[in-house]
Scaffold this motif. Structure first.
Motif, PDB file in Angstrom:
ATOM      1  N   UNK A   1       0.838  -1.193   0.000  1.00 27.93           N
ATOM      2  CA  UNK A   1       0.000   0.000   0.000  1.00 27.93           C
ATOM      3  C   UNK A   1       0.875   1.247   0.000  1.00 27.93           C
ATOM      4  N   UNK A   2       0.620   2.112  -0.990  1.00 28.06           N
ATOM      5  CA  UNK A   2       1.353   3.367  -1.140  1.00 28.06           C
ATOM      6  C   UNK A   2       0.355   4.504  -1.331  1.00 28.06           C
ATOM      7  N   UNK A   3       0.809   5.713  -1.091  1.00 27.08           N
ATOM      8  CA  UNK A   3       0.022   6.898  -1.416  1.00 27.08           C
ATOM      9  C   UNK A   3       0.692   7.567  -2.596  1.00 27.08           C
ATOM     10  N   UNK A   4      -0.024   7.658  -3.713  1.00 30.52           N
ATOM     11  CA  UNK A   4       0.507   8.258  -4.928  1.00 30.52           C
ATOM     12  C   UNK A   4      -0.337   9.477  -5.268  1.00 30.52           C
ATOM     13  N   UNK A   5       0.299  10.634  -5.271  1.00 35.16           N
ATOM     14  CA  UNK A   5      -0.396  11.892  -5.546  1.00 35.16           C
ATOM     15  C   UNK A   5      -1.637  12.051  -4.665  1.00 35.16           C
ATOM     16  N   UNK A   6      -1.500  11.680  -3.409  1.00 38.74           N
ATOM     17  CA  UNK A   6      -2.571  11.856  -2.439  1.00 38.74           C
ATOM     18  C   UNK A   6      -3.640  10.776  -2.436  1.00 38.74           C
ATOM     19  N   UNK A   7      -3.516   9.775  -3.305  1.00 39.34           N
ATOM     20  CA  UNK A   7      -4.502   8.698  -3.383  1.00 39.34           C
ATOM     21  C   UNK A   7      -3.866   7.369  -2.986  1.00 39.34           C
ATOM     22  N   UNK A   8      -4.606   6.556  -2.260  1.00 38.47           N
ATOM     23  CA  UNK A   8      -4.103   5.244  -1.837  1.00 38.47           C
ATOM     24  C   UNK A   8      -4.140   4.272  -3.008  1.00 38.47           C
TER      25      UNK A   8
ATOM     26  N   UNK B   1       8.128  -2.867  -6.797  1.00 40.09           N
ATOM     27  CA  UNK B   1       9.099  -2.809  -5.711  1.00 40.09           C
ATOM     28  C   UNK B   1      10.051  -1.632  -5.818  1.00 40.09           C
ATOM     29  N   UNK B   2      10.059  -0.983  -7.007  1.00 43.96           N
ATOM     30  CA  UNK B   2      10.907   0.185  -7.204  1.00 43.96           C
ATOM     31  C   UNK B   2      10.067   1.316  -7.786  1.00 43.96           C
ATOM     32  N   UNK B   3      10.625   2.511  -7.736  1.00 44.95           N
ATOM     33  CA  UNK B   3       9.913   3.661  -8.287  1.00 44.95           C
ATOM     34  C   UNK B   3       9.723   3.509  -9.789  1.00 44.95           C
TER      35      UNK B   3
ATOM     36  N   UNK C   1       9.625  13.133  -9.969  1.00 48.07           N
ATOM     37  CA  UNK C   1       9.155  12.220  -8.934  1.00 48.07           C
ATOM     38  C   UNK C   1       9.765  12.567  -7.579  1.00 48.07           C
ATOM     39  N   UNK C   2       8.990  12.288  -6.540  1.00 49.07           N
ATOM     40  CA  UNK C   2       9.476  12.475  -5.174  1.00 49.07           C
ATOM     41  C   UNK C   2       8.992  11.302  -4.337  1.00 49.07           C
ATOM     42  N   UNK C   3       9.845  10.865  -3.426  1.00 51.62           N
ATOM     43  CA  UNK C   3       9.530   9.779  -2.505  1.00 51.62           C
ATOM     44  C   UNK C   3       9.640  10.333  -1.097  1.00 51.62           C
ATOM     45  N   UNK C   4       8.526  10.330  -0.383  1.00 49.87           N
ATOM     46  CA  UNK C   4       8.474  10.845   0.994  1.00 49.87           C
ATOM     47  C   UNK C   4       9.077  12.250   1.095  1.00 49.87           C
ATOM     48  N   UNK C   5       8.757  13.084   0.097  1.00 45.91           N
ATOM     49  CA  UNK C   5       9.181  14.473   0.117  1.00 45.91           C
ATOM     50  C   UNK C   5      10.554  14.758  -0.443  1.00 45.91           C
ATOM     51  N   UNK C   6      11.275  13.719  -0.866  1.00 46.10           N
ATOM     52  CA  UNK C   6      12.621  13.888  -1.425  1.00 46.10           C
ATOM     53  C   UNK C   6      12.591  13.614  -2.928  1.00 46.10           C
ATOM     54  N   UNK C   7      13.115  14.545  -3.718  1.00 51.71           N
ATOM     55  CA  UNK C   7      13.152  14.381  -5.167  1.00 51.71           C
ATOM     56  C   UNK C   7      14.011  13.169  -5.536  1.00 51.71           C
ATOM     57  N   UNK C   8      13.503  12.382  -6.488  1.00 55.42           N
ATOM     58  CA  UNK C   8      14.248  11.226  -6.994  1.00 55.42           C
ATOM     59  C   UNK C   8      14.528  11.478  -8.473  1.00 55.42           C
ATOM     60  N   UNK C   9      15.791  11.718  -8.843  1.00 57.25           N
ATOM     61  CA  UNK C   9      16.125  11.926 -10.253  1.00 57.25           C
ATOM     62  C   UNK C   9      15.793  10.700 -11.097  1.00 57.25           C
TER      63      UNK C   9
END
Length: 65
Positions: A2-9, A15-17, A33-41
């Motif tokens: 379970x993940x939250x993507x753009x505010x939706x569950x 397993x990876x971004x 893209x950002x994971x938990x508030x951190x930008x992911x290049x």
């Protein structure tokens, strides 16, 4: 998992971004893209592991104005 993507569950198998983007049909190197508030290049998405409860933001440019 379970993940939250753009505010939706979401319940996903990814397993990876990079796998998440493919699973949710996001394409293009122009995505931000950002994971938990951190930008992911883009070059790090294949190695960016996801965990239960992570928050992902996916931003794409839009036409119009």
């Amino acid at each position: 998992m379970k993940l939250t993507v753009n505010g939706e569950n979401h319940e996903v198998a990814a397993g990876t971004l990079a796998a998440l983007l493919a699973e949710l049909d996001y394409e293009g190197g122009w995505l931000a893209t950002a994971l938990n508030g951190e930008v992911v290049p883009a070059r790090e998405r294949d190695a960016c592991a996801l965990a239960e409860g992570d928050r992902i933001e996916i931003l794409a440019p839009m036409k119009g104005g």
